[in-house]
Design a protein around this motif. Structure first.
Motif, PDB file in Angstrom:
ATOM      1  N   VAL A  49     -87.120  10.680 -15.346  1.00  0.00           N
ATOM      2  CA  VAL A  49     -86.195   9.733 -15.991  1.00  0.00           C
ATOM      3  C   VAL A  49     -85.892  10.178 -17.423  1.00  0.00           C
ATOM      4  O   VAL A  49     -86.535  11.072 -17.969  1.00  0.00           O
ATOM      5  CB  VAL A  49     -86.803   8.313 -15.998  1.00  0.00           C
ATOM      6  N   LYS A  50     -84.902   9.515 -18.020  1.00  0.00           N
ATOM      7  CA  LYS A  50     -84.602   9.746 -19.441  1.00  0.00           C
ATOM      8  C   LYS A  50     -85.761   9.243 -20.298  1.00  0.00           C
ATOM      9  O   LYS A  50     -86.246   9.933 -21.192  1.00  0.00           O
ATOM     10  CB  LYS A  50     -83.317   9.024 -19.821  1.00  0.00           C
ATOM     11  N   GLY A  65     -75.850   2.879 -22.871  1.00  0.00           N
ATOM     12  CA  GLY A  65     -74.824   3.545 -22.088  1.00  0.00           C
ATOM     13  C   GLY A  65     -75.401   4.434 -21.014  1.00  0.00           C
ATOM     14  O   GLY A  65     -76.601   4.719 -20.973  1.00  0.00           O
ATOM     15  N   ILE A  66     -74.536   4.935 -20.134  1.00  0.00           N
ATOM     16  CA  ILE A  66     -74.952   5.641 -18.920  1.00  0.00           C
ATOM     17  C   ILE A  66     -75.773   6.899 -19.194  1.00  0.00           C
ATOM     18  O   ILE A  66     -76.631   7.278 -18.406  1.00  0.00           O
ATOM     19  CB  ILE A  66     -73.701   5.980 -18.070  1.00  0.00           C
ATOM     20  N   PHE A  67     -75.570   7.550 -20.342  1.00  0.00           N
ATOM     21  CA  PHE A  67     -76.293   8.784 -20.629  1.00  0.00           C
ATOM     22  C   PHE A  67     -77.686   8.539 -21.207  1.00  0.00           C
ATOM     23  O   PHE A  67     -78.475   9.466 -21.339  1.00  0.00           O
ATOM     24  CB  PHE A  67     -75.500   9.646 -21.615  1.00  0.00           C
ATOM     25  N   ASN A  68     -77.979   7.285 -21.536  1.00  0.00           N
ATOM     26  CA  ASN A  68     -79.209   7.018 -22.271  1.00  0.00           C
ATOM     27  C   ASN A  68     -80.151   6.075 -21.539  1.00  0.00           C
ATOM     28  O   ASN A  68     -81.149   5.645 -22.111  1.00  0.00           O
ATOM     29  CB  ASN A  68     -78.864   6.443 -23.652  1.00  0.00           C
ATOM     30  N   VAL A  69     -79.843   5.715 -20.301  1.00  0.00           N
ATOM     31  CA  VAL A  69     -80.651   4.720 -19.590  1.00  0.00           C
ATOM     32  C   VAL A  69     -80.974   5.181 -18.176  1.00  0.00           C
ATOM     33  O   VAL A  69     -80.396   6.134 -17.656  1.00  0.00           O
ATOM     34  CB  VAL A  69     -79.925   3.355 -19.517  1.00  0.00           C
ATOM     35  N   HIS A  72     -81.667   0.101 -13.320  1.00  0.00           N
ATOM     36  CA  HIS A  72     -80.573  -0.830 -13.024  1.00  0.00           C
ATOM     37  C   HIS A  72     -79.385  -0.613 -13.952  1.00  0.00           C
ATOM     38  O   HIS A  72     -78.228  -0.620 -13.494  1.00  0.00           O
ATOM     39  CB  HIS A  72     -81.078  -2.274 -13.148  1.00  0.00           C
ATOM     40  N   HIS A  73     -79.639  -0.431 -15.255  1.00  0.00           N
ATOM     41  CA  HIS A  73     -78.540  -0.248 -16.217  1.00  0.00           C
ATOM     42  C   HIS A  73     -77.719   0.995 -15.856  1.00  0.00           C
ATOM     43  O   HIS A  73     -76.484   0.976 -15.918  1.00  0.00           O
ATOM     44  CB  HIS A  73     -79.081  -0.112 -17.643  1.00  0.00           C
ATOM     45  N   TRP A  74     -78.410   2.059 -15.484  1.00  0.00           N
ATOM     46  CA  TRP A  74     -77.709   3.291 -15.090  1.00  0.00           C
ATOM     47  C   TRP A  74     -76.939   3.066 -13.801  1.00  0.00           C
ATOM     48  O   TRP A  74     -75.772   3.465 -13.692  1.00  0.00           O
ATOM     49  CB  TRP A  74     -78.711   4.435 -14.908  1.00  0.00           C
ATOM     50  N   TYR A  75     -77.575   2.431 -12.830  1.00  0.00           N
ATOM     51  CA  TYR A  75     -76.955   2.239 -11.517  1.00  0.00           C
ATOM     52  C   TYR A  75     -75.645   1.463 -11.623  1.00  0.00           C
ATOM     53  O   TYR A  75     -74.643   1.824 -10.997  1.00  0.00           O
ATOM     54  CB  TYR A  75     -77.925   1.513 -10.584  1.00  0.00           C
ATOM     55  N   ILE A  76     -75.648   0.388 -12.408  1.00  0.00           N
ATOM     56  CA  ILE A  76     -74.451  -0.444 -12.549  1.00  0.00           C
ATOM     57  C   ILE A  76     -73.306   0.362 -13.157  1.00  0.00           C
ATOM     58  O   ILE A  76     -72.162   0.332 -12.670  1.00  0.00           O
ATOM     59  CB  ILE A  76     -74.741  -1.685 -13.412  1.00  0.00           C
ATOM     60  N   GLN A  77     -73.578   1.099 -14.231  1.00  0.00           N
ATOM     61  CA  GLN A  77     -72.525   1.883 -14.873  1.00  0.00           C
ATOM     62  C   GLN A  77     -72.045   3.013 -13.971  1.00  0.00           C
ATOM     63  O   GLN A  77     -70.854   3.338 -13.946  1.00  0.00           O
ATOM     64  CB  GLN A  77     -73.032   2.428 -16.208  1.00  0.00           C
ATOM     65  N   ARG A  78     -72.961   3.590 -13.230  1.00  0.00           N
ATOM     66  CA  ARG A  78     -72.594   4.643 -12.278  1.00  0.00           C
ATOM     67  C   ARG A  78     -71.685   4.078 -11.182  1.00  0.00           C
ATOM     68  O   ARG A  78     -70.688   4.684 -10.800  1.00  0.00           O
ATOM     69  CB  ARG A  78     -73.860   5.215 -11.657  1.00  0.00           C
ATOM     70  N   LYS A  79     -72.041   2.893 -10.711  1.00  0.00           N
ATOM     71  CA  LYS A  79     -71.269   2.246  -9.652  1.00  0.00           C
ATOM     72  C   LYS A  79     -69.852   1.915 -10.122  1.00  0.00           C
ATOM     73  O   LYS A  79     -68.875   2.168  -9.420  1.00  0.00           O
ATOM     74  CB  LYS A  79     -71.992   0.955  -9.218  1.00  0.00           C
ATOM     75  N   PHE A 369     -72.595  20.616 -14.484  1.00  0.00           N
ATOM     76  CA  PHE A 369     -72.155  19.223 -14.413  1.00  0.00           C
ATOM     77  C   PHE A 369     -73.305  18.302 -14.021  1.00  0.00           C
ATOM     78  O   PHE A 369     -73.101  17.256 -13.426  1.00  0.00           O
ATOM     79  CB  PHE A 369     -71.014  19.072 -13.403  1.00  0.00           C
ATOM     80  N   ASN A 370     -74.546  18.712 -14.376  1.00  0.00           N
ATOM     81  CA  ASN A 370     -75.738  18.009 -13.919  1.00  0.00           C
ATOM     82  C   ASN A 370     -75.820  18.143 -12.402  1.00  0.00           C
ATOM     83  O   ASN A 370     -75.001  18.803 -11.779  1.00  0.00           O
ATOM     84  CB  ASN A 370     -75.753  16.549 -14.372  1.00  0.00           C
ATOM     85  N   CYS A 371     -76.810  17.507 -11.791  1.00  0.00           N
ATOM     86  CA  CYS A 371     -77.031  17.679 -10.356  1.00  0.00           C
ATOM     87  C   CYS A 371     -77.555  16.391  -9.740  1.00  0.00           C
ATOM     88  O   CYS A 371     -78.003  15.484 -10.435  1.00  0.00           O
ATOM     89  CB  CYS A 371     -78.058  18.784 -10.089  1.00  0.00           C
ATOM     90  N   GLY A 372     -77.539  16.347  -8.411  1.00  0.00           N
ATOM     91  CA  GLY A 372     -78.122  15.233  -7.692  1.00  0.00           C
ATOM     92  C   GLY A 372     -77.405  13.922  -7.958  1.00  0.00           C
ATOM     93  O   GLY A 372     -76.200  13.887  -8.227  1.00  0.00           O
ATOM     94  N   PRO A 373     -78.140  12.801  -7.933  1.00  0.00           N
ATOM     95  CA  PRO A 373     -77.528  11.477  -8.128  1.00  0.00           C
ATOM     96  C   PRO A 373     -76.834  11.309  -9.476  1.00  0.00           C
ATOM     97  O   PRO A 373     -75.948  10.456  -9.614  1.00  0.00           O
ATOM     98  CB  PRO A 373     -78.728  10.514  -8.008  1.00  0.00           C
ATOM     99  N   ARG A 374     -77.217  12.115 -10.467  1.00  0.00           N
ATOM    100  CA  ARG A 374     -76.597  11.991 -11.785  1.00  0.00           C
ATOM    101  C   ARG A 374     -75.536  13.065 -12.038  1.00  0.00           C
ATOM    102  O   ARG A 374     -75.139  13.284 -13.186  1.00  0.00           O
ATOM    103  CB  ARG A 374     -77.662  12.052 -12.894  1.00  0.00           C
TER     104      ARG A 374
END
Length: 428
Positions: A49-50, A65-69, A72-79, A369-374
């Motif tokens: 994790v971050k 924000g999405i790059f720093n969490v 749940h916070h990451w998932y919502i912004q990703r969604k 461009f990063n990898c996997g779920p992120r």
């Protein structure tokens, strides 16, 4: 730092993983093989994790924000973010905005009359204006201004927060090294607030941009995202939408000027696909295989995010046998991945042709461009935007780079040019 890590990770004696230590702060276990990277960023994604390693250094700037969490916070912004890229109206909006803004950009080049200009700075302004309009429906209009206080504050904050990752005493030294920190944070947050307030006055109905999706989102308890959360989202996505593509395009011009054979081949392709039309549509851009290969080859050697790190939640063992203790910092260097002779043939040679035939690299061999779920939500958008601008410029102009001997990477969260890039444009 990227060069230093690259030299260490590509040393013939390197095997599996290597520990880098900095006094008074977390040691980092660095990896440089695709199998381990896939394990960390995908197979055992939940364990890396971050964490506080990032949040304590970036919280004033990127907040939640999405790059720093994580979680749940990451998932919502990703969604929310992923939804926008599947919206047809959004894709139409992109093409409309880019056609409008590239005309402004080409007029700026024309007005230089062959004088040297900092195209690195121009690209940042261009992508700020386009992303502001596409994602937020907001006219920033930075291309018409000599200086943009928000952009200057944004760049300074990136540098100081990047420095924190190699400065264990940043909490004590920042007030002396960077006394303007709080003022710049205020300028940045006020910019985000202004965008949100203007949108609230105008409403989100019939809007097809990213900000509308965030403002319309409803939490499970029925609440909306508050202003601070919206500002965090604005700033995080702006970092992705402006800096990374502007810098990738700058390094593309640098690489093409150094490799005139590749530039000549690209110009031939442009002549083939763009005969009378000055500004292509996106369907044409996608057909231009060599132009797309040029952009990918540049990112291989000069990735917009050169270094990445995670924190291990629990003890673990990597596929190569490396033991990872709980709480360890796990890092990888896309800058080094692109230079790894075990992955790339003749890795230091700029060769766009490598992308045109044969087996293509996986995201774990080419992790720009990063990898996997992120993996980056805007990967396809960034690639087509970068190629679009590149092709539009080279359709009309020859160019020379005037300060090649001064072009080196700057210190930042991304990969800017420290002294910019002075370019002269000449009409074809």
């Amino acid at each position: 730092m990227s060069e230093y890590l690259c030299e260490e990770l590509l040393d013939p004696s390197f095997s599996g993983a290597k520990v880098f230590s900095i006094a008074f702060t977390e040691s980092a276990i660095m990896i440089n093989d695709p199998e381990s990277l896939e394990y960390v960023l995908n197979t055992n994604f939940e364990n890396y994790v971050k964490g506080s390693f990032f949040s304590c250094r970036l919280s004033e700037f990127l907040g939640q924000g999405i790059f720093n969490v994580d979680g749940h916070h990451w998932y919502i912004q990703r969604k929310i973010g992923s939804k926008i890229f599947t919206t047809r109206a959004f894709k139409t909006n992109i093409e409309t905005v880019f056609t409008e803004k590239i005309k402004v950009f080409l007029n700026l080049i024309e007005s230089t009359n062959g004088k040297a200009v900092d195209v690195h700075d121009m690209f940042h302004k261009f992508f700020m204006d386009t992303f502001g309009k596409i994602a937020y429906g907001y006219e920033i209009d930075s291309m018409s201004k000599t200086t943009v206080p928000f952009a200057q504050a944004f760049d300074r904050i990136q540098k100081v927060t990047s420095d924190r990752f190699s400065n264990p005493l940043f909490k004590y030294t920042d007030p002396f090294v960077y006394p303007g920190f709080n003022h710049d944070i205020q300028v940045i947050r006020e910019f985000g607030t202004k965008i949100i307030q203007e949108r609230k006055r105008g409403g989100t109905e019939s809007k097809s941009d990213l900000l509308s999706l965030f403002m319309d989102y409803t939490n499970e308890d029925g609440s909306k995202l508050d202003d601070d959360q919206l500002i965090d989202s604005v700033l995080n996505f702006l970092l992705a939408g402006r800096d990374t593509t502007a810098q990738a395009l700058s390094w593309t011009f640098y690489c093409l000027f150094k490799n005139q054979a590749a530039l000549k081949t690209l110009n031939k392709e442009i002549e083939t696909y763009l005969q009378e039309e000055e500004i292509p549509d996106y369907d044409t851009i996608k057909k231009m295989k060599y132009a797309n290969a040029v952009f990918k080859e540049t990112l291989r050697l000069y990735p917009s995010v050169p270094r990445v790190a995670k924190i291990a939640v629990n003890d673990d063992v990597l596929p190569n046998g490396t033991n990872i203790p709980r709480g360890a910092v796990i890092g990888y260097v896309p800058y080094a991945f692109g230079r790894n002779k075990d992955v790339w043939e003749d890795p230091l040679t700029y060769k766009p042709e490598r992308w045109l035939s044969g087996k293509q690299a996986t995201q774990y061999e080419y992790p720009v461009f990063n990898c996997g779920p992120r993996i980056c939500l805007g990967k396809s958008l960034a690639e087509i935007q970068g190629v679009f601008v590149l092709v539009c410029i080279l359709k009309k102009y020859y160019f020379t780079v005037e300060n090649m001997d001064m072009i080196v990477p700057g210190v930042s969260l991304t990969f800017p040019m420290k002294h910019g890039m002075q370019v002269r444009f000449y009409n074809k």
